[in-house]
Structure formats: C-alpha cells, structure tokens
Design a protein around this motif. Structure first.
Motif: not given
Length: 733
Positions: A258-259, A261-263, A265-266, A279, A283
């Motif tokens: 999840s982490t 994927y979020e990273v 995606r951003n 960014y 992270q």
C-alpha cells in the motif's frame, strides 16, 4: 422429551445396564413362556386324568341312580384335589349332581360340549361372578350313554406359579446386574479417564492453548492414541505459529505494498525532477528512519546519471562519474553497511561523504536500473534494513518516471536554451518552431541508424542537418562523406560511388576505392539524390538493402557498414510519377522524412541568422562589427530570400566587406534588397503557387485529405509528402 446421558460414562453405564437388564428380561420372557406352556399342559393332563378317573368312579353310581352317592363322590373329589373347583353330571339335559352351593350357573351348562361321544372337550371359561379363569372339561360317561361329566379346574394357580417365577427371575437379575454395573463402572473408569483427558486437552486447544499435552501410560491403544494426540497438538501448534507469522508477514506486506503503491502513484503524477526528488526522498526517510540520503540512478544504456538529493535533481552525462558509480557498487550484497568512504563527493554531497558510516542499498541491473541509495548514518546507526526490499520495490517502479522526468528536464533546458539566446544546434541556427521541430527530430533520429530523406528548397541547410545527424550518432568518430549527385556526369558518378578496378575503362590506370568504401563505419550524404541517373538507381537500391557492391570492372563483393542520408530540392513523388525516379528506391530512402522550411517562413530567424553571419564574417575578415542598423534589419526582413540561408550568408558576407563603420547600414546591402518590390525567382513562384493551391483545395474539402487528393489528381501519399514539405500537417485537425 427423552433425556439422554450427557457424558460418555453415563452412556456406557446406561448401555451396560440396558444390556444386562434386557438380556435378563428376554431370558425371563422366554422362560416364563415355556414354563406357562408346561404348566398348562400339566393342568390339562391332570384334568383329563381326574375326569377319566372320576368318570369310572361314578359310572356305577349313575347306573344305580344313586344320586346321593354321586353327589358325595363329586364333592369328595373336588375337595381332595386342589386344582378342581367344580364338578357336575349332566344327562339328557338334566343335572344329576353338582358341587355348587347355589346351583349350577345357567350359562355354564351350555358353555362346553364334547366334540363326539368318544373324545372329551376342553375349553377356557371366565366366570363373570368370581372373575376366575377355568379350564372346563367335558368327559363322556359310557360313550355318553350314562351322561357327561363336567369338571372345572382353576387356572389361577398357574398365575401364582408364574408370579413366583418372575420374582425368582428378578432376584437373579439383580444378582447379575449389580456386579455387572460395578464391574462396568470400573471398566468405564479405565476407558473414560484417558478419554476425559483427551476431551479436556481438546477443549484447551479450542481455546488456543496448543502447548497442552496428555500423559501416556502403558503400551495399549489409549497410550498410542495419547501419543498421537500429543504429536498432532505439537504439529498444530507449529502450524498455527507458522500461520500467525505468515499472517503478520502478509499484513506487513500489504502495508508495504500500500505504501509502495501510494509512493509510486504520486511519483508517476509528478513531471518535475525536483518535485519527484523532494517527495521520494521524504518517503524513503520515513521508511528507513534516516535523516540524510542521496539517490543515484543510471539509465539502462548507462548514458545518463540522475542524482536526487535534498538540493534537488541533477542530471550528469560524465562517463567518469558513471564508471565511478559502477566501481563503487562492485561486490556489494543486496544491502550493506560500509564504514569506508566508498562514494566520493563527485557522486554524493560532501555531508554524506564525511559521515562516519555509509549505509548503501544497491539496485541490480536486472531490474532495468543501476544505482544505489546512499545513506549518511551516525555512529549509532538505527536504519531499518528490513524495509530494504520495500525501498528496492519503490525504486524499481519509479525509475522510469524519474528517467522520464530527467529526459523532459533536459528537453526543457534545450528548448529554453534555444529560445533564450542559445539558438545554435550543431552548426544550425534557428528559433522558429518549425526549426525546433527539426532539432527534436534530429535528436530522435540520430542514434537509430535509420535512413533519412531531407527535403527543402536549395540553400535551406540540408547538408548541415545531415552533418548534425552524423555528429549526434554513434558514428560521429567515423567518416562523413558528402556526394553531390548533380556535380558528376553520368559516366563518372558510378565510378565515384562504387570505385573501379585497374583497366575498368579508358583512363583507369589504377584501382580506386569509391565513396562508399571510404565511408565504411560512417555516414554517406547523397546530396541532390534526384539527379542520379535512372540506370544507376537499381545499384543504389541494392546497396541500401544489402550494404554490398562491386567495384566498376571488378567481381569481388565488398561489404560496408554505412548509414545513408539523402537530400533533394525536388518532389521525388512527382519524379516517380514522371518515370524519372524508381518508386522502390524512393520508399527505401524515405524511412525518416525531414523537411526544412524556406527562410521566408521562419519569421525572426532571418534577423537571428543575419547577426550570426555578422559575427562569423567579422571574425573571419578581422573587422570590428557589432550590430545591424534598424533600417538595414527592416530591409533584410522585407526581402523574400529565394536563395534561402545560403543567399543570406552571401549577402551578409558582402555587407561586412562593404561596411565602413562598426555596424551594417542600408547602403552596405546589395541593391536587390533596396528595391521596393523585390523580384522573385521562378523557383519561388512555383513553390508558393503549389503551397497556396494545396491550402485552397484543403479548405474547399474541409481538410479531408482523401477528397483533396482526388480533386488534385494525386495519390494520398503524394499529398502527405507535400503537406510535410510545406509544414501543413498540423495546421488543421
């Protein structure tokens, strides 16, 4: 509602009791049945014997008609026999004597009768007054001639004997049942005690206590069962522990994914390299709990090194730094902590290189990336390398976005450089969007090695574009051979291209290598390809396809490695339609078409080029020329430049020569620029007319290219070629 025992012990006890009791009951029923049958048969035999004996005794009394003696004999017999209850003699419907105190019951007289004169009759009779059960017997006296003897025997004695029998059976049953129950309890205790231990252990396991065990004693089946249970409990405990660890790992993996994927995606949503670096490093610092780090990534072909740090993103093409990165990563495992200064300040920031410990997470080349995350750690490093795989996953999936942003960053810088005072691309000068498009096309085409066809009017700089493609290609260190196909007569151009052997033709005193041989490993620029003789086009097509040829007059096949770039100011498709140029050669040359716009359509590039040539010729001629006057610039911009850049170059060289001061004045320019209505060449008129005709026809057809081609009477491929030539592809959608 029927209640069942709730425990195994109660069930077994009930089963044993039921078995013993049922067995005794079955035996009692069978015994009593047989005993009752035996008593009945005995009573029947006694009745027959007494009736027969009494009939013989009273037969004389009846014949003598001695009724008193007869009554006395019946009474004595009944009183002397316990089973006999009554007796009377019946003859011809009259009762001669009886033993009843109140007379013979009327219903009893006809209740039984002999079947014949020689055989007695037996029948069960129930008394309504006394509720007694009698066995009534009819016995003929002298074959019935002297009458019949009726006797009744009380069957109640049978029931008394049966009750006594049942009482005895009950006592025997109790005598058997009590020891059986006691023995069953002992036996069941032996059986159920291990089972109770198993049940308790199972209940404990159901509550999650997998460390419970059952004691094993002896070598019987229960001991084997207990041992098997203990083994099963141990395996279940191990399996449950393994499942719990797997669940924890899955939960951790889900959290990591999840982490990640979020990273990812951003990062993919970002277009600026600095924004991605800020960014992404933020992270990674949270994941690894490290305050300072730098990310070094090299693209797959190892031509570009991207560095992301707190200072932003940097792009490096220095081969020495790329080699230094590769050297620093040699021999490192998947992640490691190095106490030496493995990475020098040329690759990382000074603060990281001075750190006492460098923690390094390298990225392997099989992930299509090459590089490392370098972390500055204090002496008491607490980096969580358990998350190294997560970091590797994030970098592997964001590398393409990082490289894309780096490419865009370089493109923006190149474009900005072109727009803000650095308009030189190789030896080509221009800020016009049409030229910027040509520059980008050169960047894309140069590394590929594909054949290119450059079109445009004479003097637009086709040779400069060809040389720029060569200089930016992997062949830049090899020869760049220019062949002007219009400069050689048809009798010599074949020898010039392919070479010849000694004696191949008159005057060939020595063997000579052709231009193709001279260009081996490099690039051949065929200028004015439209002028090449038709009969030679077949051989040129073969060279393009096979990279093989023979010298003129020779038989040995020569193989070369060269790139072909052709140029022409003609419309080759029209030449194909006219039969002067081979269609297959045309399509073999036009793999990458590049069209150069005429100078008159390039706007302010005219002034930019004029100042460029001013500087060039000032240096070359040793003059101190600094500027062009506004009046001279207006004249230069007004002129249509039919000879394009080459004409402008000649005009500026003449102006520098003619100038007397440090700036170009209108009087320094040629007379043709001073005329109010400059003359245009027939070539310019032809090109302008064709472009205007194309635009007018496309407007009439609503820019439907199929209809426009039909209306003009040309093929769609010809129309598209002309649209590219006049830069009309994107004018309408």
């Amino acid at each position: 509602m029927r209640m069942m025992p709730s425990s195994l012990k109660g069930t077994l006890l009930l089963a044993v009791t039921s078995l013993v009791f049922g067995t005794c009951l079955l035996v009692a029923v069978l015994a009593s049945q047989r005993y009752a049958e035996a008593l009945g048969a005995n009573l029947q035999a006694q009745a027959e014997n007494q009736a027969h004996s009494l009939s013989l005794q009273i037969s004389d009394l009846i014949l003598m008609n001695d009724l008193i003696g007869l009554h006395k004999a019946l009474t004595n017999h009944v009183q002397s026999h316990s089973h006999a209850d009554y007796a009377f003699v019946l003859r011809q419907g009259q009762i001669l004597a009886h033993t009843f105190e109140q007379g013979v019951p009327q219903g009893l007289i006809n209740a039984n009768s002999p079947s014949d004169r020689n055989n007695p009759g037996l029948k069960r009779i129930l008394s309504q007054n006394t509720d007694k059960d009698y066995l009534d017997i009819v016995w003929p006296i002298f074959e019935g001639k002297a009458g019949t003897l009726r006797m009744g025997f009380d069957r109640g004695a049978l029931f008394t004997r049966m009750q006594e029998l049942w009482l005895e059976i009950a006592l025997v049953t109790l005598a058997i049942l009590i020891p059986a129950v006691i023995g069953g309890l002992f036996f069941m205790r032996r059986i159920t005690k291990p089972l109770e231990s198993l049940v308790q252990a199972t209940q404990a396991m159901d509550r999650g206590q997998f460390d419970v065990r059952v004691q094993t004693q002896g070598k019987d089946e229960f001991a084997s069962l207990a041992k098997s249970f203990n083994n099963m409990a141990a395996r279940l405990g191990q399996y449950t522990t393994s499942l719990q660890k797997q669940a924890e790992n899955l939960e951790q993996m889900h959290s990591q994914l999840s982490t990640a994927y979020e990273v990812i995606r951003n990062v993919s949503a970002q277009t600026r390299l600095d924004a991605i670096g800020k960014y992404l490093l933020g992270q990674l610092k949270e994941i690894l709990t490290c305050p300072e780090m730098v990310l070094l990534l090299c693209n797959p072909d190892k031509s570009r090194l991207v560095k992301l740090s707190d200072k932003g993103g940097q792009i490096n093409h220095d081969q020495q730094d790329l080699e230094a990165l590769e050297t620093a990563l040699q021999g490192l495992p998947s992640h490691s902590v190095c106490t030496s200064n493995r990475f020098a300040p040329t690759l990382i920031d000074q603060s990281i290189s001075e750190s006492p410990v460098q923690a390094i997470i390298p990225f392997d080349s099989h992930e299509n990336i090459f590089g490392a995350l370098v972390i500055a750690c204090p002496g008491d490093c607490e980096c969580d390398f358990k998350e190294a795989d997560l970091v590797t996953l994030i970098i592997a999936h964001t590398a393409e976005s990082i490289f894309r942003a780096a490419r865009q960053e370089e493109e923006r810088r190149d474009l900005q450089s072109l727009l803000e005072g650095h308009p030189v691309f190789g030896n080509i000068v221009g800020k016009d969007p049409a030229m910027q498009k040509v520059f980008r096309l050169i960047e894309e085409v140069a590394p590929t090695g594909a054949t290119a066809l450059i079109t445009g009017e004479s003097g637009t700089g086709k040779e400069l574009v060809a040389r720029a493609i060569h200089d930016k290609s992997p062949r830049k260190d090899r020869p760049f051979v220019v062949i002007d196909c219009s400069a050689f007569p048809s009798t010599l151009i074949e020898s010039e291209l392919f070479g010849h052997t000694k004696g191949a033709f008159t005057g060939a005193t020595n063997a000579k290598a052709g231009r193709f041989e001279q260009a081996d490993g490099g690039t051949v620029f065929l200028d004015e390809i439209g002028e090449i003789p038709f009969e030679l086009q077949v051989k040129l097509l073969r060279v393009l396809q096979t990279q093989r040829f023979e010298r003129l007059g020779g038989r040995q096949t020569i193989e070369v490695d060269m790139r072909i770039i052709a140029a022409t100011n003609k419309d080759l498709l029209e030449e194909v339609r006219a039969g002067r140029f081979r269609e297959d050669l045309y399509y073999r040359l036009e793999v990458i078409p590049i069209h150069l716009p005429p100078l008159r359509s390039r706007g302010n590039d005219v002034a930019l080029l004029a100042r460029h040539f001013l500087t060039l010729f000032s240096v070359r001629l040793g003059k101190q020329m600094h500027d062009i006057s506004p009046q001279a610039i207006r004249l230069i911009l007004r002129y249509p430049w039919p000879g394009n850049v080459r004409e402008l170059e000649n005009v500026m060289e003449q102006a520098v020569i003619m100038a007397r001061g440090d700036r170009i004045l209108p009087g320094d320019l040629p007379d043709k620029l001073l005329e109010p209505s400059p003359q245009t060449t027939p070539e310019k008129d032809m090109w302008s007319h064709e472009r205007d005709l194309l635009v007018q026809t496309l407007d009439e057809c609503g820019w439907n290219k199929k209809l426009a081609a039909e209306k003009l009477g040309i093929g769609r491929s010809t129309l598209y070629s002309k649209l590219r030539r006049y830069n009309l592809q994107q004018q309408k959608e």
